[in-house]
Design a protein around this motif. Structure first.
Motif, PDB file in Angstrom:
ATOM      1  N   GLY A 137      70.036  20.354   8.524  1.00  0.00           N
ATOM      2  CA  GLY A 137      70.296  21.696   8.401  1.00  0.00           C
ATOM      3  C   GLY A 137      69.579  22.797   7.525  1.00  0.00           C
ATOM      4  N   VAL A 138      68.909  22.296   6.502  1.00  0.00           N
ATOM      5  CA  VAL A 138      68.057  23.024   5.773  1.00  0.00           C
ATOM      6  C   VAL A 138      66.757  23.366   6.509  1.00  0.00           C
ATOM      7  CG1 VAL A 138      66.558  23.155   3.595  1.00  0.00           C
ATOM      8  CG2 VAL A 138      68.937  22.108   3.622  1.00  0.00           C
ATOM      9  N   GLY A 139      66.184  22.293   7.102  1.00  0.00           N
ATOM     10  CA  GLY A 139      65.046  22.580   8.088  1.00  0.00           C
ATOM     11  C   GLY A 139      65.482  23.726   9.204  1.00  0.00           C
ATOM     12  N   SER A 140      66.716  23.616   9.662  1.00  0.00           N
ATOM     13  CA  SER A 140      66.944  24.336  10.675  1.00  0.00           C
ATOM     14  C   SER A 140      66.940  25.913  10.419  1.00  0.00           C
ATOM     15  CB  SER A 140      68.406  24.011  11.547  1.00  0.00           C
ATOM     16  OG  SER A 140      68.727  24.746  12.403  1.00  0.00           O
ATOM     17  N   SER A 141      67.756  25.994   9.171  1.00  0.00           N
ATOM     18  CA  SER A 141      67.929  27.290   8.638  1.00  0.00           C
ATOM     19  C   SER A 141      66.349  27.961   8.292  1.00  0.00           C
ATOM     20  CB  SER A 141      68.509  27.181   7.190  1.00  0.00           C
ATOM     21  OG  SER A 141      70.057  27.085   7.580  1.00  0.00           O
TER      22      SER A 141
END
Length: 411
Positions: free
Chosen positions: A149-153
């Motif tokens: 989720g962090v990487g996608s953001s």
């Protein structure tokens, strides 16, 4: 085998290797977005032809497709950092050639532009396998879902800021300056990745290149959940990709300048950032397959609605909503791939995923340009969104394991 697991904490700010990996990703995405968004503007100014926009995707996908499987093999059997850095240097070279097309190349520079995009296609073949392999080395397994989720953001931040920055640079300075900034960002990304300190494991076993690639293909095509998730995203993007036609919409439907193109290109990524933040805090584990199918359905409906509106800001809102739906799909697919893939095969599986997803963007751009030439701009986008809905229906029927998936079963 993970040789250097960090502390199993959800505080990613204490993991310097993960932060450097994110810095590499955002810089290379910024550079790529500036290039790909405004090379479309550049070509459309020269040709005023929707098919010429589609050919940009074709120019990138041919070398990408030719190199992707070999890139996955190389990343699994050699240094992940060095191949990731190579991708950064090639992206910088791509941007520098584009700088030259605005300054020193006489006449119509279209062939040089398409050639530089082909160079970018080679670079992209190495980015995803390198990133995904290093992702698994700098994080413990129990952090994959939140870190995805962090990487996608972070990825979506690059998709927002890149077009916006490019729009400002083109609108207030020049195309030359925009391309030059992209070259600097890509070079910085390469240097950042080389500074990563991680013990890269040797390959699990030495094997002939084509045999090793075949092993990766058999794994993906024998895994219904991975194959279903990748095929769903590939066909949804292939048919539902209205983004490639945005220069035509901005100039011929909404009658805006390059700043408008930057806003519309950034809108989906802004929506994906919002949902990425939510999913980083509240990751989806139960009923993940259902969420994935609903998200792609929402994406198709947003694309159809976008084609029907003549209001610029309504179009921006609809693209933002499509980004929210796409963001759910990206996080789900990334988490599935990370949890289901053995460490020794991450490079090859990521490269196959790249062929499914990455090539579909460029083939989708070509399909959009060809459909716009044959059907007209607006009908072609409506057709694409409708095909996306058909793909969701087919996937739900043909991949029951994906439809019923709970991520907890993959841990």
């Amino acid at each position: 085998m993970q040789l250097n697991p960090p502390a199993s904490s959800t505080n990613f700010s204490s993991n310097s290797n993960f932060l450097k990996l994110l810095a590499f990703r955002v810089q290379v995405v910024l550079a790529y977005q500036i290039i790909v968004v405004f090379v479309g503007w550049h070509i459309y100014e020269l040709t005023h032809d929707a098919l010429a926009l589609g050919l940009i995707g074709l120019a990138e996908v041919i070398p990408y497709f030719a190199c992707a499987l070999f890139a996955g093999y190389a990343v699994d059997h050699h240094s992940r950092r060095k191949f990731g850095a190579l991708a950064g240097f090639l992206t910088s070279l791509n941007a520098l050639v584009l700088v030259a097309t605005t300054l020193v190349i006489p006449g119509n520079p279209s062939l040089w532009i398409y050639g530089s995009i082909a160079c970018g296609g080679v670079a992209r073949a190495f980015i995803s396998p390198s990133y995904n392999s290093l992702f698994a080395l700098v994080l413990p397994r129990d952090q994959y879902a939140r870190a995805a989720g962090v990487g996608s953001s972070i990825f979506q931040v690059g998709l927002v800021v890149g077009p916006a920055l490019g729009g400002v640079l083109v609108g207030w300075a020049s195309m030359t300056i925009a391309y030059a900034v992209a070259a600097v960002l890509a070079m910085s990304a390469a240097i950042t990745l080389l500074s990563l300190r991680v013990n890269e494991p040797p390959p699990a076993k030495s094997s002939a290149m084509f045999s090793s690639i075949g092993e990766g293909l058999r794994f993906v095509f024998g895994h219904q959940i991975i194959l279903g998730a990748q095929a769903l995203d590939m066909f949804a993007v292939l048919f539902g990709g209205a983004v490639a036609m945005l220069p035509a919409f901005v100039q011929d439907v909404f009658h805006y300048g390059p700043e408008g193109l930057g806003i519309l290109r950034a809108a989906p990524a802004f929506g994906a950032i919002l949902i990425g933040i939510v999913l980083a805090k509240y990751p989806i584990n139960k009923h993940a397959g259902r969420y994935l199918l609903v998200a792609v359905t929402g994406f198709g409906l947003c694309i159809i609605s976008f084609a029907l509106t003549t209001y610029f800001w309504m179009a921006a809102i609809l693209l933002m909503l499509s980004g929210i739906c796409d963001g759910v799909s990206v996080v789900m697919r990334t988490t599935i791939m990370q949890l289901a893939t053995p460490d020794s095969m991450r490079g090859r599986v990521a490269s196959i995923n790249g062929i499914f997803i990455g090539s579909s963007n460029e083939l989708g751009a070509f399909e959009s340009g060809l459909a716009a030439r044959l059907m007209g701009l607006i009908p072609s986008v409506i057709f694409g969104g409708s095909m996306t809905l058909a793909v969701v229906t087919a996937t739900a029927y043909l991949a029951p394991k994906l439809r019923k998936l709970d991520l907890e079963k993959l841990h």
